[in-house]
Design a protein around this motif. Structure first.
Motif, PDB file in Angstrom:
ATOM      1  N   LEU A   1      -0.323  11.203   6.307  1.00 42.17           N
ATOM      2  CA  LEU A   1      -1.531  11.935   6.694  1.00 42.17           C
ATOM      3  C   LEU A   1      -2.775  11.423   5.979  1.00 42.17           C
ATOM      4  N   ARG A   2      -2.647  11.008   4.728  1.00 38.72           N
ATOM      5  CA  ARG A   2      -3.826  10.643   3.947  1.00 38.72           C
ATOM      6  C   ARG A   2      -4.134   9.151   3.959  1.00 38.72           C
ATOM      7  N   ILE A   3      -3.154   8.336   4.270  1.00 39.23           N
ATOM      8  CA  ILE A   3      -3.373   6.880   4.238  1.00 39.23           C
ATOM      9  C   ILE A   3      -3.270   6.270   5.627  1.00 39.23           C
ATOM     10  N   MET A   4      -2.146   6.518   6.301  1.00 39.03           N
ATOM     11  CA  MET A   4      -1.897   5.838   7.566  1.00 39.03           C
ATOM     12  C   MET A   4      -2.755   6.374   8.707  1.00 39.03           C
ATOM     13  N   VAL A   5      -2.894   7.668   8.775  1.00 37.02           N
ATOM     14  CA  VAL A   5      -3.687   8.239   9.868  1.00 37.02           C
ATOM     15  C   VAL A   5      -5.152   7.807   9.794  1.00 37.02           C
TER      16      VAL A   5
ATOM     17  N   LEU B   1       0.833  -1.206   0.000  1.00 35.98           N
ATOM     18  CA  LEU B   1       0.000   0.000   0.000  1.00 35.98           C
ATOM     19  C   LEU B   1       0.867   1.255   0.000  1.00 35.98           C
ATOM     20  N   VAL B   2       1.938   1.247   0.775  1.00 33.38           N
ATOM     21  CA  VAL B   2       2.851   2.388   0.815  1.00 33.38           C
ATOM     22  C   VAL B   2       3.616   2.507  -0.491  1.00 33.38           C
TER      23      VAL B   2
ATOM     24  N   GLY C   1       3.475   8.934  -6.876  1.00 37.41           N
ATOM     25  CA  GLY C   1       4.060  10.248  -6.685  1.00 37.41           C
ATOM     26  C   GLY C   1       3.757  10.898  -5.351  1.00 37.41           C
ATOM     27  N   ALA C   2       3.181  10.164  -4.413  1.00 40.18           N
ATOM     28  CA  ALA C   2       2.858  10.749  -3.112  1.00 40.18           C
ATOM     29  C   ALA C   2       4.115  10.883  -2.264  1.00 40.18           C
ATOM     30  N   ARG C   3       4.204  11.963  -1.526  1.00 41.45           N
ATOM     31  CA  ARG C   3       5.337  12.174  -0.642  1.00 41.45           C
ATOM     32  C   ARG C   3       5.099  11.458   0.677  1.00 41.45           C
ATOM     33  N   GLU C   4       6.171  11.381   1.471  1.00 40.39           N
ATOM     34  CA  GLU C   4       6.085  10.636   2.728  1.00 40.39           C
ATOM     35  C   GLU C   4       5.068  11.257   3.679  1.00 40.39           C
ATOM     36  N   LEU C   5       5.061  12.579   3.762  1.00 43.92           N
ATOM     37  CA  LEU C   5       4.102  13.238   4.646  1.00 43.92           C
ATOM     38  C   LEU C   5       2.675  13.019   4.177  1.00 43.92           C
ATOM     39  N   SER C   6       2.472  13.054   2.865  1.00 46.80           N
ATOM     40  CA  SER C   6       1.134  12.815   2.324  1.00 46.80           C
ATOM     41  C   SER C   6       0.691  11.378   2.561  1.00 46.80           C
ATOM     42  N   ILE C   7       1.615  10.426   2.435  1.00 47.05           N
ATOM     43  CA  ILE C   7       1.277   9.023   2.715  1.00 47.05           C
ATOM     44  C   ILE C   7       0.851   8.855   4.158  1.00 47.05           C
TER      45      ILE C   7
END
Length: 300
Positions: free
Chosen positions: A208-212, A192-193, A200-206
Motif C-alpha cells: 500500500l505504501r510503496i508499490m501502489v 526496494l522490497v 520491519g514493514a509488513r507485506e500489506l504495508s509494502i
C-alpha cells in the motif's frame, strides 16, 4: 625486377574525410532527413482524425444535406436539431446515469484487483502463481463471443440477471490489467522490497505504501482503458438487461434505429453525445499518466 603495388590515395584515406569533398550519404539517412518522425506522426494523426472530424461535422448537418451530392465536409447550414431530437427521443439522462454507475464501479474494482494480482504474480515465486498467470493469458486467445454463453449461465444461476451486478462482476478481472501491472512490478527492484522488510514493514504495508504509489501511471492508464471498455460495451448489457430503466447508453443509441428506416441525423447526434464523457475523461487524466521513478529510495 619486381614490381610492388603502390597504394592509391583512395585506399589509404578510405577511412578519412577528404577536405573539400562531401561524405557520401546512404539512402536510409536521406529518407530519414527528408521525412522526419514528426511528419510521419502528423500524417498518421490526420489519417485517424479525418473520419472523426467528418463524423462530428456530419452531426451538425440537416438530414437533407447528409447524402446530398457533391459531398461537403463543412455543413452549409449547421444545426443542433439532431442533438435535441436524440436527447428528447430517448431517456438519455437515465442512460447516462446507469452507464456512469457501471463504469465507475467496474473501473475501481478492475484497477484494484488487477493491481493486487499483478503484484502477487511479479514478486512472489510460486509455481502455482505462474500456472495461474498462464491461465489468465490463455483467456486472451479466445474470442469474446465464445465466453458469452458460459458467463451468461453463471450470472443467471447466481441470480444476478437484469441487474448492474451481473454486468460489473464478469468484467472485474481482465488479462490486460493483470499483464500491465505484472510487467510494471517486474521492473521495480527487489532491493526496494527487501529494504522495506528489513525496516520491519509488513507485506500489506509494502504494497500500500510503496508499490501502489509507484504504479500510479499504470493505474490511471488502466482506469482510462477500463472506463472506455465499459462505456462502449454493447453485447453484454444487451444480454443481461431487459428493463428499459436499466439500459446503458449504447443500448439507448441502438433503440433509436428504426425497423424500416434510420434517422441518420438523430443517430449521429446521439453518437456524438455518447463520445463526450470519454473525451472529457481522457483530457482530464492524460496529464497524470507519466513515468514513475521506480528507483526512488535506493542508493547508488
Amino acid at each position: 625486377m619486381t614490381t610492388t603495388d603502390i597504394p592509391r590515395p583512395a585506399d589509404v584515406d578510405s577511412g578519412r574525410r577528404v577536405p573539400g569533398k562531401r561524405p557520401r550519404r546512404t539512402s536510409t539517412g536521406g529518407i530519414r532527413q527528408a521525412v522526419s518522425a514528426t511528419t510521419l506522426l502528423w500524417i498518421m494523426a490526420c489519417l485517424y482524425g479525418f473520419p472523426v472530424l467528418w463524423f462530428v461535422l456530419s452531426s451538425l448537418k440537416p438530414a437533407s444535406d447528409l447524402f446530398s451530392y457533391p459531398l461537403t465536409l463543412v455543413p452549409h447550414n449547421p444545426t443542433l436539431s439532431g442533438f435535441r431530437a436524440a436527447w428528447d427521443s430517448a431517456n438519455f439522462s437515465q442512460y447516462f446515469i446507469n452507464t456512469a454507475i457501471v463504469c465507475v464501479i467496474t473501473t475501481i474494482l478492475t484497477v484494484g484487483v488487477s493491481c493486487c494480482t499483478g503484484y502477487a504474480l511479479a514478486k512472489y515465486d510460486n509455481r502455482w502463481l505462474k500456472a495461474f498467470f498462464l491461465c489468465i493469458l490463455a483467456t486472451t486467445m479466445l474470442p469474446g463471443e465464445v465466453m458469452l454463453a458460459p458467463e451468461f449461465l453463471v450470472v443467471r444461476n447466481l441470480g444476478l440477471y437484469n441487474s448492474f451486478a451481473g454486468i460489473i462482476l464478469p468484467a472485474v478481472l481482465t488479462a490486460t490489467g493483470c499483464f500491465m501491472f505484472r510487467q510494471f512490478f517486474l521492473t521495480v527492484p527487489d532491493e526496494l522490497v527487501e529494504a522495506a522488510r528489513i525496516d520491519g514493514a509488513r507485506e500489506l504495508s509494502i504494497f500500500l505504501r510503496i508499490m501502489v504509489p509507484l504504479s500510479r501511471p499504470i493505474m490511471l492508464t488502466l482506469a482510462i482503458l477500463s472506463f472506455q471498455w465499459r462505456w462502449n460495451d454493447y453485447i453484454w448489457p444487451l444480454l443481461m438487461l431487459n428493463d428499459p430503466n436499466k439500459f446503458t447508453v449504447q443500448i439507448g443509441i441502438q433503440s433509436i434505429v428504426g425497423a424500416q428506416n434510420i434517422n441518420w441525423s438523430v443517430l449521429l447526434g446521439a453518437s456524438v453525445i455518447s463520445m463526450i464523457p470519454l473525451i472529457a475523461i481522457f483530457l482530464v487524466f492524460q496529464k497524470y499518466v507519466m513515468g514513475a521513478d521506480i528507483n526512488a529510495g535506493l542508493k547508488d
